[in-house]
Design a protein around this motif. Sequence first.
Motif, PDB file in Angstrom:
ATOM      1  N   VAL A 188       0.873  -1.165   0.000  1.00  0.00           N
ATOM      2  CA  VAL A 188       0.000   0.000   0.000  1.00  0.00           C
ATOM      3  C   VAL A 188       0.912   1.216   0.000  1.00  0.00           C
ATOM      4  O   VAL A 188       1.788   1.349   0.863  1.00  0.00           O
ATOM      5  CB  VAL A 188      -0.922   0.023   1.241  1.00  0.00           C
ATOM      6  CG1 VAL A 188      -1.739   1.304   1.283  1.00  0.00           C
ATOM      7  CG2 VAL A 188      -1.825  -1.201   1.245  1.00  0.00           C
ATOM      8  N   VAL A 189       0.718   2.086  -0.989  1.00  0.00           N
ATOM      9  CA  VAL A 189       1.564   3.258  -1.159  1.00  0.00           C
ATOM     10  C   VAL A 189       0.722   4.509  -0.922  1.00  0.00           C
ATOM     11  O   VAL A 189      -0.412   4.593  -1.383  1.00  0.00           O
ATOM     12  CB  VAL A 189       2.171   3.281  -2.586  1.00  0.00           C
ATOM     13  CG1 VAL A 189       3.015   4.517  -2.805  1.00  0.00           C
ATOM     14  CG2 VAL A 189       2.991   2.021  -2.827  1.00  0.00           C
ATOM     15  N   ALA A 190       1.286   5.467  -0.198  1.00  0.00           N
ATOM     16  CA  ALA A 190       0.571   6.716   0.082  1.00  0.00           C
ATOM     17  C   ALA A 190       1.548   7.885   0.016  1.00  0.00           C
ATOM     18  O   ALA A 190       2.752   7.718   0.211  1.00  0.00           O
ATOM     19  CB  ALA A 190      -0.078   6.659   1.454  1.00  0.00           C
ATOM     20  N   LYS A 191       0.985   9.050  -0.260  1.00  0.00           N
ATOM     21  CA  LYS A 191       1.791  10.271  -0.281  1.00  0.00           C
ATOM     22  C   LYS A 191       1.649  10.941   1.079  1.00  0.00           C
ATOM     23  O   LYS A 191       0.559  11.327   1.486  1.00  0.00           O
ATOM     24  CB  LYS A 191       1.305  11.198  -1.389  1.00  0.00           C
ATOM     25  CG  LYS A 191       2.236  12.337  -1.677  1.00  0.00           C
ATOM     26  CD  LYS A 191       1.766  13.093  -2.905  1.00  0.00           C
ATOM     27  CE  LYS A 191       2.761  14.142  -3.335  1.00  0.00           C
ATOM     28  NZ  LYS A 191       2.305  14.862  -4.525  1.00  0.00           N
ATOM     29  N   ARG A 192       2.763  11.056   1.765  1.00  0.00           N
ATOM     30  CA  ARG A 192       2.788  11.669   3.091  1.00  0.00           C
ATOM     31  C   ARG A 192       3.835  12.771   3.088  1.00  0.00           C
ATOM     32  O   ARG A 192       4.988  12.518   2.760  1.00  0.00           O
ATOM     33  CB  ARG A 192       3.113  10.632   4.155  1.00  0.00           C
ATOM     34  CG  ARG A 192       2.127   9.472   4.158  1.00  0.00           C
ATOM     35  CD  ARG A 192       1.579   9.235   5.527  1.00  0.00           C
ATOM     36  NE  ARG A 192       0.442   8.320   5.489  1.00  0.00           N
ATOM     37  CZ  ARG A 192       0.414   7.139   6.055  1.00  0.00           C
ATOM     38  NH1 ARG A 192       1.461   6.693   6.703  1.00  0.00           N
ATOM     39  NH2 ARG A 192      -0.673   6.392   5.994  1.00  0.00           N
ATOM     40  N   GLU A 193       3.386  13.971   3.435  1.00  0.00           N
ATOM     41  CA  GLU A 193       4.272  15.146   3.458  1.00  0.00           C
ATOM     42  C   GLU A 193       4.987  15.314   2.120  1.00  0.00           C
ATOM     43  O   GLU A 193       6.167  15.624   2.059  1.00  0.00           O
ATOM     44  CB  GLU A 193       5.256  15.050   4.622  1.00  0.00           C
ATOM     45  CG  GLU A 193       4.574  15.022   5.973  1.00  0.00           C
ATOM     46  CD  GLU A 193       5.535  14.896   7.133  1.00  0.00           C
ATOM     47  OE1 GLU A 193       6.751  15.114   6.942  1.00  0.00           O
ATOM     48  OE2 GLU A 193       5.067  14.585   8.233  1.00  0.00           O
ATOM     49  N   GLY A 194       4.237  15.068   1.034  1.00  0.00           N
ATOM     50  CA  GLY A 194       4.753  15.278  -0.308  1.00  0.00           C
ATOM     51  C   GLY A 194       5.631  14.171  -0.855  1.00  0.00           C
ATOM     52  O   GLY A 194       6.158  14.292  -1.963  1.00  0.00           O
ATOM     53  N   VAL A 195       5.786  13.092  -0.113  1.00  0.00           N
ATOM     54  CA  VAL A 195       6.664  11.996  -0.533  1.00  0.00           C
ATOM     55  C   VAL A 195       5.855  10.700  -0.608  1.00  0.00           C
ATOM     56  O   VAL A 195       5.151  10.341   0.340  1.00  0.00           O
ATOM     57  CB  VAL A 195       7.838  11.821   0.456  1.00  0.00           C
ATOM     58  CG1 VAL A 195       8.712  10.642   0.065  1.00  0.00           C
ATOM     59  CG2 VAL A 195       8.653  13.093   0.548  1.00  0.00           C
ATOM     60  N   TRP A 196       5.977   9.990  -1.741  1.00  0.00           N
ATOM     61  CA  TRP A 196       5.332   8.686  -1.897  1.00  0.00           C
ATOM     62  C   TRP A 196       6.183   7.627  -1.205  1.00  0.00           C
ATOM     63  O   TRP A 196       7.400   7.580  -1.374  1.00  0.00           O
ATOM     64  CB  TRP A 196       5.191   8.322  -3.369  1.00  0.00           C
ATOM     65  CG  TRP A 196       4.181   9.160  -4.082  1.00  0.00           C
ATOM     66  CD1 TRP A 196       4.429  10.247  -4.855  1.00  0.00           C
ATOM     67  CD2 TRP A 196       2.768   8.984  -4.075  1.00  0.00           C
ATOM     68  NE1 TRP A 196       3.247  10.762  -5.338  1.00  0.00           N
ATOM     69  CE2 TRP A 196       2.203  10.001  -4.875  1.00  0.00           C
ATOM     70  CE3 TRP A 196       1.914   8.072  -3.475  1.00  0.00           C
ATOM     71  CZ2 TRP A 196       0.844  10.116  -5.085  1.00  0.00           C
ATOM     72  CZ3 TRP A 196       0.553   8.182  -3.686  1.00  0.00           C
ATOM     73  CH2 TRP A 196       0.025   9.195  -4.477  1.00  0.00           C
ATOM     74  N   SER A 197       5.528   6.780  -0.416  1.00  0.00           N
ATOM     75  CA  SER A 197       6.266   5.699   0.241  1.00  0.00           C
ATOM     76  C   SER A 197       5.328   4.534   0.544  1.00  0.00           C
ATOM     77  O   SER A 197       4.109   4.673   0.564  1.00  0.00           O
ATOM     78  CB  SER A 197       6.918   6.190   1.534  1.00  0.00           C
ATOM     79  OG  SER A 197       5.936   6.634   2.441  1.00  0.00           O
ATOM     80  N   ILE A 198       5.926   3.385   0.793  1.00  0.00           N
ATOM     81  CA  ILE A 198       5.163   2.200   1.180  1.00  0.00           C
ATOM     82  C   ILE A 198       4.770   2.368   2.641  1.00  0.00           C
ATOM     83  O   ILE A 198       5.630   2.574   3.504  1.00  0.00           O
ATOM     84  CB  ILE A 198       5.995   0.920   0.972  1.00  0.00           C
ATOM     85  CG1 ILE A 198       6.285   0.720  -0.516  1.00  0.00           C
ATOM     86  CG2 ILE A 198       5.277  -0.293   1.561  1.00  0.00           C
ATOM     87  CD1 ILE A 198       7.226  -0.420  -0.823  1.00  0.00           C
ATOM     88  N   VAL A 199       3.454   2.269   2.915  1.00  0.00           N
ATOM     89  CA  VAL A 199       2.969   2.424   4.286  1.00  0.00           C
ATOM     90  C   VAL A 199       2.563   1.092   4.910  1.00  0.00           C
ATOM     91  O   VAL A 199       2.432   0.990   6.123  1.00  0.00           O
ATOM     92  CB  VAL A 199       1.810   3.444   4.364  1.00  0.00           C
ATOM     93  CG1 VAL A 199       2.298   4.835   3.945  1.00  0.00           C
ATOM     94  CG2 VAL A 199       0.628   3.022   3.524  1.00  0.00           C
TER      95      VAL A 199
END
Length: 77
Positions: A8-19
């Motif tokens: 599951v990938v999400a954009k957090r604080e402008g950065v895409w990462s695996i959450v």
Amino acid sequence: DKGSALAVVAKREGVWSIVAETPPIGEPRRWLNPAAAADFDGDGRLDIALVRTPHRDGVLQVWTFDRGRLALRHETK
């Protein structure tokens, strides 16, 4: 070398990462096919259906995404 995993990938604080991520299948060159994402059981949480190793035994799995992690809820051949 560990095979596929669902991420599951999400954009957090402008950065895409695996959450969140499922454990890998455990063997190289093994894959899974995501099938659908919805609240299948009506509990208000996102569920993700996938077929693990469709090229071999085709196991249907349903994972629930809750509180930043994935948990296996159902599995059947």
